[in-house]
Design an enzyme around this catalytic site. Structure first.
Site, PDB file in Angstrom:
ATOM      1  N   ALA A 104       3.038   6.552   4.647  1.00 12.21           N
ATOM      2  CA  ALA A 104       2.210   6.455   5.854  1.00 12.21           C
ATOM      3  C   ALA A 104       2.496   7.612   6.813  1.00 12.21           C
ATOM      4  CB  ALA A 104       2.440   5.117   6.538  1.00 12.21           C
ATOM      5  N   VAL A 161       2.854  -1.586   4.267  1.00 12.11           N
ATOM      6  CA  VAL A 161       2.475  -0.191   4.089  1.00 12.11           C
ATOM      7  C   VAL A 161       3.757   0.614   3.969  1.00 12.11           C
ATOM      8  CG1 VAL A 161       1.306   1.764   5.173  1.00 12.11           C
ATOM      9  CG2 VAL A 161       0.370  -0.550   5.431  1.00 12.11           C
ATOM     10  N   CYS A 162       3.877   1.407   2.923  1.00 13.85           N
ATOM     11  CA  CYS A 162       5.070   2.228   2.719  1.00 13.85           C
ATOM     12  C   CYS A 162       5.219   3.207   3.882  1.00 13.85           C
ATOM     13  CB  CYS A 162       4.974   2.991   1.404  1.00 13.85           C
ATOM     14  SG  CYS A 162       6.375   4.114   1.156  1.00 13.85           S
ATOM     15  N   ILE A 163       6.337   3.130   4.568  1.00 14.36           N
ATOM     16  CA  ILE A 163       6.524   3.945   5.764  1.00 14.36           C
ATOM     17  C   ILE A 163       6.560   5.436   5.449  1.00 14.36           C
ATOM     18  CG2 ILE A 163       9.043   3.695   5.772  1.00 14.36           C
ATOM     19  CD1 ILE A 163       8.799   3.622   8.905  1.00 14.36           C
ATOM     20  N   PHE A 203       0.846  -1.184   0.000  1.00 13.58           N
ATOM     21  CA  PHE A 203       0.000   0.000   0.000  1.00 13.58           C
ATOM     22  C   PHE A 203       0.884   1.237   0.000  1.00 13.58           C
ATOM     23  CE2 PHE A 203      -4.304  -1.685   0.676  1.00 13.58           C
ATOM     24  CZ  PHE A 203      -3.973  -3.023   0.696  1.00 13.58           C
TER      25      PHE A 203
END
Length: 138
Positions: free
Chosen positions: A89, A84-86, A46
């Site tokens: 995010a 989830v792409c840090i 994501f």
């Protein structure tokens, strides 16, 4: 099964759109259909506004499909790798407990089964999969 060869496929799925978008619902339906057809999903990644689909703080209207909850259910039921792409995010306020503490924020909105990680996870997923399928984005 792959309609041409009759073999199962390995998919990596990348979602770039928020949970209320049509492309997010299409990505969810694609993942469900792939799994029910015997295919494998090596990773869900994501990115951009897609990170909101992993947030536990998203609340859908009563008359709308709760796409974020359905993603959590799918990951849990099939023990999928949900990343989830840090960077995306953090930029959007989607934090796990560790990042909320690091940045002195009041609450975390990202919980298991999701994992924060970098874009390298998307690259790795594309190498592990037969196909990378992307939904949404500009």
């Amino acid at each position: 099964m792959d309609c041409l060869t009759g073999q199962t496929m390995k998919f990596a799925i990348a979602l770039f759109s928020p949970p209320h978008s049509p492309s997010s619902r299409r990505a969810l339906r694609f993942a469900q259909a792939a799994l029910s057809s015997g295919h494998e999903i090596v990773r869900l990644f994501f990115y951009q506004d897609g990170v909101h689909s992993a947030s536990s703080s998203v609340v859908s209207n009563q008359d709308e499909l709760d796409v974020a909850a359905q993603w959590r259910e799918l990951l849990t039921a099939h023990q999928l790798d949900g990343v989830v792409c840090i960077a995306a995010a953090l930029r959007r306020g989607v934090l796990n407990a560790e990042e909320a503490e690091r940045y002195a924020r009041n609450a975390a909105s990202l919980e298991a089964p999701w994992e924060l990680s970098g874009l390298g996870q998307l690259h790795e997923a594309s190498q592990m999969a037969d196909r990378l399928v992307c939904f949404g984005g500009n």
